[in-house]
Design an enzyme around this catalytic site. Structure first.
Site, mmCIF file in Angstrom:
data_model
loop_
_atom_site.group_PDB
_atom_site.id
_atom_site.type_symbol
_atom_site.label_atom_id
_atom_site.label_comp_id
_atom_site.label_asym_id
_atom_site.label_seq_id
_atom_site.Cartn_x
_atom_site.Cartn_y
_atom_site.Cartn_z
ATOM 1 N N ASP A 149 0.868 -1.191 0.000
ATOM 2 C CA ASP A 149 0.000 0.000 0.000
ATOM 3 C C ASP A 149 0.898 1.232 0.000
ATOM 4 O O ASP A 149 2.056 1.172 0.450
ATOM 5 C CB ASP A 149 -0.876 -0.011 1.265
ATOM 6 C CG ASP A 149 -2.157 0.796 1.102
ATOM 7 O OD1 ASP A 149 -3.242 0.191 1.044
ATOM 8 O OD2 ASP A 149 -2.063 2.051 1.049
ATOM 9 N N LYS A 205 -13.391 -0.250 -13.780
ATOM 10 C CA LYS A 205 -13.894 -1.492 -13.195
ATOM 11 C C LYS A 205 -14.435 -2.453 -14.258
ATOM 12 O O LYS A 205 -14.354 -3.671 -14.104
ATOM 13 C CB LYS A 205 -14.941 -1.181 -12.129
ATOM 14 C CG LYS A 205 -14.357 -0.464 -10.904
ATOM 15 C CD LYS A 205 -13.234 -1.280 -10.289
ATOM 16 C CE LYS A 205 -12.633 -0.636 -9.062
ATOM 17 N NZ LYS A 205 -11.555 -1.444 -8.475
ATOM 18 N N THR A 215 -16.195 4.504 1.370
ATOM 19 C CA THR A 215 -17.620 4.835 1.301
ATOM 20 C C THR A 215 -18.059 5.440 2.631
ATOM 21 O O THR A 215 -19.042 4.990 3.234
ATOM 22 C CB THR A 215 -18.454 3.575 0.979
ATOM 23 O OG1 THR A 215 -18.077 2.544 1.919
ATOM 24 C CG2 THR A 215 -18.220 3.075 -0.426
ATOM 25 N N TYR A 250 -14.009 5.734 -12.855
ATOM 26 C CA TYR A 250 -13.985 4.550 -11.970
ATOM 27 C C TYR A 250 -14.745 3.385 -12.616
ATOM 28 O O TYR A 250 -14.238 2.264 -12.687
ATOM 29 C CB TYR A 250 -14.622 4.941 -10.637
ATOM 30 C CG TYR A 250 -14.744 3.833 -9.628
ATOM 31 C CD1 TYR A 250 -13.658 3.470 -8.831
ATOM 32 C CD2 TYR A 250 -15.948 3.157 -9.435
ATOM 33 C CE1 TYR A 250 -13.772 2.459 -7.886
ATOM 34 C CE2 TYR A 250 -16.068 2.155 -8.493
ATOM 35 C CZ TYR A 250 -14.976 1.810 -7.723
ATOM 36 O OH TYR A 250 -15.101 0.815 -6.790
HETATM 37 N N1 LIG Z 1 -16.239 -0.087 -0.739
HETATM 38 C C1 LIG Z 1 -17.089 -0.319 -1.730
HETATM 39 O O1 LIG Z 1 -18.302 -0.030 -1.632
HETATM 40 C C2 LIG Z 1 -16.630 -0.967 -2.996
HETATM 41 C C3 LIG Z 1 -17.589 -1.312 -3.949
HETATM 42 C C4 LIG Z 1 -17.174 -1.882 -5.146
HETATM 43 C C5 LIG Z 1 -15.830 -2.126 -5.380
HETATM 44 N N2 LIG Z 1 -14.912 -1.776 -4.433
HETATM 45 C C6 LIG Z 1 -13.509 -2.020 -4.757
HETATM 46 O O2 LIG Z 1 -12.884 -2.772 -3.741
HETATM 47 C C7 LIG Z 1 -11.525 -2.339 -3.596
HETATM 48 C C8 LIG Z 1 -11.256 -1.930 -2.163
HETATM 49 O O3 LIG Z 1 -12.160 -0.892 -1.833
HETATM 50 P P1 LIG Z 1 -12.154 -0.245 -0.382
HETATM 51 O O4 LIG Z 1 -13.503 0.301 -0.166
HETATM 52 O O5 LIG Z 1 -11.552 -1.187 0.583
HETATM 53 O O6 LIG Z 1 -11.142 0.981 -0.646
HETATM 54 P P2 LIG Z 1 -10.283 1.872 0.375
HETATM 55 O O7 LIG Z 1 -10.214 3.233 -0.230
HETATM 56 O O8 LIG Z 1 -10.790 1.746 1.763
HETATM 57 O O9 LIG Z 1 -8.822 1.185 0.303
HETATM 58 C C9 LIG Z 1 -8.031 1.341 -0.826
HETATM 59 C C10 LIG Z 1 -6.569 1.229 -0.439
HETATM 60 O O10 LIG Z 1 -5.778 1.413 -1.626
HETATM 61 C C11 LIG Z 1 -4.606 2.119 -1.259
HETATM 62 N N3 LIG Z 1 -4.007 2.764 -2.443
HETATM 63 C C12 LIG Z 1 -4.463 3.840 -3.128
HETATM 64 N N4 LIG Z 1 -3.620 4.142 -4.120
HETATM 65 C C13 LIG Z 1 -2.606 3.244 -4.083
HETATM 66 C C14 LIG Z 1 -1.426 3.035 -4.868
HETATM 67 N N5 LIG Z 1 -1.134 3.840 -5.899
HETATM 68 N N6 LIG Z 1 -0.613 2.006 -4.559
HETATM 69 C C15 LIG Z 1 -0.903 1.188 -3.502
HETATM 70 N N7 LIG Z 1 -2.000 1.346 -2.722
HETATM 71 C C16 LIG Z 1 -2.842 2.361 -3.015
HETATM 72 C C17 LIG Z 1 -5.108 3.121 -0.225
HETATM 73 O O11 LIG Z 1 -4.055 3.670 0.550
HETATM 74 C C18 LIG Z 1 -6.082 2.271 0.570
HETATM 75 O O12 LIG Z 1 -5.435 1.638 1.662
HETATM 76 C C19 LIG Z 1 -11.306 -1.199 -4.596
HETATM 77 O O13 LIG Z 1 -10.738 -1.695 -5.774
HETATM 78 C C20 LIG Z 1 -12.726 -0.718 -4.843
HETATM 79 O O14 LIG Z 1 -12.883 -0.112 -6.096
HETATM 80 C C21 LIG Z 1 -15.266 -1.212 -3.250
#
Ligand SMILES: NC(=O)c1ccc[n+]([C@@H]2O[C@H](COP(=O)([O-])OP(=O)(O)OC[C@H]3O[C@@H](n4cnc5c(N)ncnc54)[C@H](O)[C@@H]3O)[C@@H](O)[C@H]2O)c1
Length: 258
Positions: free
Chosen positions: A37, A157, A191, A153
């Site tokens: 990360d 995806k 979120t 986004y």
């Molecule tokens: N939370 C939701 O409702 C939801 C819904 C659909 C899909 N997703 C997908 O699930 C995955 C995780 O989502 P989440 O809600 O846990 O996100 P989050 O924002 O809580 O966590 C994302 C993490 O990615 C890290 N990050 C960002 N840029 C980076 C980089 N360049 N290199 C390395 N790390 C990096 C951030 O520091 C963070 O720790 C994502 O791909 C998101 O698109 C989430």
């Protein structure tokens, strides 16, 4: 014997949210994890909390050298790489009409190119070693239905679903499976609007299973797809949204079946 005994996984974006939960549960089930990360403070705290079977590696998934370094680090710390979970994301909300090229490129480079680069670095290592593996890429419900004010986004995806299919086919004969997960609304720091009780209640009511998702709901599916229980599953996507995407006709006035 635990489910992931002697297995080693890299989780990008593992410092919080879905990635963090996946890393924690992977180690609870016997594995060793490297949390990759760019947030060093959060990521190293999570690795410390998980314990001796977790490491933090500061990386930027958009940088090929950083992805290669994450593989090298994992091999030197734990002796190999069996699995990758690509969870890192950055968003740039806004109407496509107003989105700057910089914001567009940021979302593409982390969400799509980052997924490609990390998969490629780990996949090359597995192929060179003749080692089987499994990769799970985080797509989204936004990858199959346009997601308001998040055009970059959603585009990323959708592409992640196709990238996962391609990699799965290219690497099937090598014993490396690649699949995508499409979460619906899931309560994570990304979120934070779900902390608003009105929003959470409204979203729960329109979701057939009557609640928003939790990181554990998504992590359970990720761990299944990583594991040998999914040995015949590759190049596919799993939607985990409480029935939300399938329920669109139920939300039209005059269309109720219950
Ligand atoms: N939370 C939701 O409702 C939801 C819904 C659909 C899909 N997703 C997908 O699930 C995955 C995780 O989502 P989440 O809600 O846990 O996100 P989050 O924002 O809580 O966590 C994302 C993490 O990615 C890290 N990050 C960002 N840029 C980076 C980089 N360049 N290199 C390395 N790390 C990096 C951030 O520091 C963070 O720790 C994502 O791909 C998101 O698109 C989430």
């Amino acid at each position: 014997m635990a489910r992931f005994d002697s297995k080693i996984c890299i989780v990008t974006g593992g410092a919080r949210g879905i990635g963090e939960k996946t890393a924690e549960m992977f180690v609870e089930q016997g594995g060793k994890v490297v949390i990759g990360d760019n947030n060093e403070e959060l990521g190293s705290a999570v690795a410390d909390t998980i314990g001796a079977d977790a490491r933090f590696f500061k990386m930027d998934v958009a940088d090929p050298a950083s992805c290669q370094a994450a593989v090298d680090f994992t091999v030197s710390e734990f002796g190999g790489v069996d699995y990758v979970v690509n969870s890192a994301i950055a968003m740039a909300p806004g109407a496509l009409k107003d989105l700057s090229p910089e914001d567009w490129n940021k979302v593409i480079s982390i969400g799509l190119t980052g997924t490609f680069l990390m998969s490629q670095a780990a996949g090359r290592w597995m192929i060179d070693q003749g080692r089987k593996g499994s990769i799970v890429n985080l797509s989204s419900i936004g990858g199959i239905t346009p997601y308001g004010m998040s055009g970059a986004y959603s585009t990323v995806k959708a592409a992640v679903i196709m990238l996962s299919k391609h990699l799965g086919i290219e690497w099937a004969a090598k014993g490396i499976r690649v699949n995508a997960i499409m979460p619906g609304h899931t309560e994570t720091p990304l979120t934070s609007y779900l902390q608003d009780p009105e929003i959470k209640k409204g979203r729960s009511e329109v979701t057939p299973l009557q609640r928003v998702g939790q990181p554990v709901d998504i992590a359970n599916a990720i761990l299944f797809l990583l594991s040998d229980e999914a040995d015949y599953i590759t190049s596919t996507g799993l939607l985990i949204d409480g029935g939300l995407a399938a329920s669109v006709m139920n939300h039209l006035p005059g269309r109720k079946w219950d």
